[in-house]
Scaffold this active site. Structure first.
Site, mmCIF file in Angstrom:
data_model
loop_
_atom_site.group_PDB
_atom_site.id
_atom_site.type_symbol
_atom_site.label_atom_id
_atom_site.label_comp_id
_atom_site.label_asym_id
_atom_site.label_seq_id
_atom_site.Cartn_x
_atom_site.Cartn_y
_atom_site.Cartn_z
ATOM 1 N N ARG A 43 4.518 1.130 -1.208
ATOM 2 C CA ARG A 43 5.772 0.981 -1.941
ATOM 3 C C ARG A 43 5.588 0.053 -3.134
ATOM 4 O O ARG A 43 4.798 -0.894 -3.094
ATOM 5 C CB ARG A 43 6.915 0.485 -1.057
ATOM 6 C CG ARG A 43 6.865 -0.975 -0.680
ATOM 7 C CD ARG A 43 8.101 -1.398 0.119
ATOM 8 N NE ARG A 43 8.208 -0.692 1.379
ATOM 9 C CZ ARG A 43 9.150 0.210 1.654
ATOM 10 N NH1 ARG A 43 10.094 0.466 0.783
ATOM 11 N NH2 ARG A 43 9.173 0.809 2.823
ATOM 12 N N GLY A 74 -12.533 -6.951 0.836
ATOM 13 C CA GLY A 74 -11.265 -7.520 0.406
ATOM 14 C C GLY A 74 -10.810 -8.577 1.391
ATOM 15 O O GLY A 74 -10.706 -8.301 2.590
ATOM 16 N N CYS A 102 0.809 -1.215 0.000
ATOM 17 C CA CYS A 102 0.000 0.000 0.000
ATOM 18 C C CYS A 102 0.847 1.272 0.000
ATOM 19 O O CYS A 102 0.316 2.360 -0.213
ATOM 20 C CB CYS A 102 -0.949 0.006 1.197
ATOM 21 S SG CYS A 102 -0.106 0.014 2.796
#
Length: 441
Positions: free
Chosen positions: A52, A185, A50
């Site tokens: 990199r 998710g 989230c």
């Protein structure tokens, strides 16, 4: 061949840039194969989280490798490579190893000391291995990396802090005890969200996911851990939102999946939506709705800057010291390994000389007793082995300890070993330079 790291993170790019370059789960294999097919890349692994996007590659040349990796990332983002250069960071050889060790240890994370990144590196390695883009160099490097990450956490206490991007997002959501949460998710981030919600005392959880089986699996796991949970299809998202007090959305989809139309009127009942997706999962219009607060990665970054790092300087210094010690040991091992093929070639050459001389002895003294002949052969081989033992052991030690001398090449020159013979030529996997002076930008 050397290791190259090219990437963007919360430290080098704003969230908008990270969103453009982000690689959704469905595109990871395509990117890996694109990297492997590049001219100067032989192995590749992609770490996409989230905050990199990093490529670790084994490359033939520095500049060629940087150009190849940059082009693949730019193509994925739909931009020209030049548009990424201001946001990219590049680490080469020993500096790349140091960076990877620091990343896996949580020292380069938005929330310093978080442990989730270690699992993400492990998952990235598994994906690359399944894709066939991992060879011996990356395999050995990642196995060492995982060990180093575990060592840093266990010896510094960083793992006891329990901080992560998810926990920081939920901290921003306020009191959660007894409330109803919706997780959108069911991947690793969703599982971590469920775990953090359970620790916060959440009353019940609903899991929504594009793949129903994964939602069912996560809901069952949450229930086994003592929190009532159920799964619903994404088509029923609006109904699930109506019941929820907090939403954690982390799908990894390319486009927003949580829309303003999914939020019915709240009638004064607050709803906190934690958007942990990169690109963003939550439509901008959601944050404009009455009674709705959106906590996204920018919110977390701002909170972290205001609160300061959760680790102590002593913890950080100890962790950094462990990383540097491990880097030096790893590079020393690589340099020693580089000499091994040449040492093997030297011993093979010595054996060939002994065999040749014993054959000449047979021709000169054909009447020599067989037992005597065998004893002469054993004696000569023992002499050669004893003569070679000390220098071959010592050359490996020197190669590991000394970074500025090419001992493999010296052996080839001194003993006229064929530099073109694969058995006589080492294949370097890391620069011989120490971390302090290796190329780093």
């Amino acid at each position: 061949m050397s290791v190259l790291a090219v990437g963007l993170s919360h430290r080098s790019a704003d969230l908008g840039t990270l969103e453009r370059v982000a690689v959704p789960a469905g595109a990871v294999l395509k990117v890996l194969h694109g990297l492997q097919q590049a001219e100067h890349v032989s192995e590749a692994m992609l770490v996409s989280t989230c905050n990199r996007i990093e490529v670790y590659a084994v490359v033939e040349t520095f500049h060629g490798g940087v150009n190849d990796v940059s082009e693949v990332l730019a193509h994925q983002a739909g931009v020209e490579p030049a548009e990424l250069y201001d946001n990219l960071y590049v680490h080469y050889a020993g500096a790349a190893v140091e960076h990877l060790f620091a990343v896996a240890s949580g020292l380069d994370s938005m929330v310093v000391g978080e442990t989730q990144i270690l699992g993400q590196v492990r998952a990235a390695y598994a994906t690359a291995r399944e894709a066939g883009t991992v060879g011996r160099t990356l395999h050995e490097l990642i196995q060492t990396t995982l060990r180093v990450g575990k060592r840093v956490h266990s010896e510094t206490g960083l793992d006891q802090l329990g901080a992560s991007v998810v926990s920081e997002a939920l901290n921003a959501a306020g009191e959660l005890a007894g409330k109803h949460a919706l997780i959108v998710g069911a991947g690793s981030m969703g599982a971590l969200g469920a775990s953090q919600l359970a620790k916060a005392g959440i009353g019940r959880i609903t899991v929504a996911n594009r793949t129903g089986a994964n939602a069912v699996r996560l809901a069952e796991k949450v229930t086994e851990q003592g929190v009532p949970a159920r799964s619903v299809p994404l088509a029923e998202l609006a109904d699930a939102v109506a019941e929820a007090d907090v939403v954690v959305s982390c799908t990894g989809a390319q486009d927003a999946v949580f829309l303003a139309g999914h939020v019915p009127p709240r009638g004064g009942r607050p709803l906190v939506v934690c958007d942990l997706g990169l690109p963003k999962d939550v439509e901008v219009a959601v944050g404009e709705l009455a009674d709705v607060t959106v906590v996204d990665l920018e919110t977390i970054q701002r909170r972290m800057r205001e609160a300061g790092a959760p680790t102590t300087e002593r913890q950080r210094a100890k962790a950094t010291g462990i990383v540097l010690d491990e880097v030096r040991e790893y590079l020393a091992g690589q340099r020693s390994a580089e000499v091994t093929p040449t040492v093997t070639a030297l011993r093979r050459r010595a054996a060939e000389v002994v065999d040749g001389e014993l054959l000449r002895l047979d021709h000169r003294l054909p009447e020599l007793d067989s037992q005597v002949r065998e004893e002469v052969g054993r004696t000569v081989r023992r002499v050669v082995d004893k003569l070679l033992h000390a220098p071959t052991v010592r050359v490996k030690q020197l190669a590991a300890e000394t970074a500025d001398t090419d001992y493999a090449n010296a052996l080839r020159e001194l003993f006229c070993l064929d530099p073109q013979a694969p058995a006589a030529v080492a294949s370097p996997t890391a620069s011989p330079l120490p971390p302090e002076i290796e190329k780093k930008s």
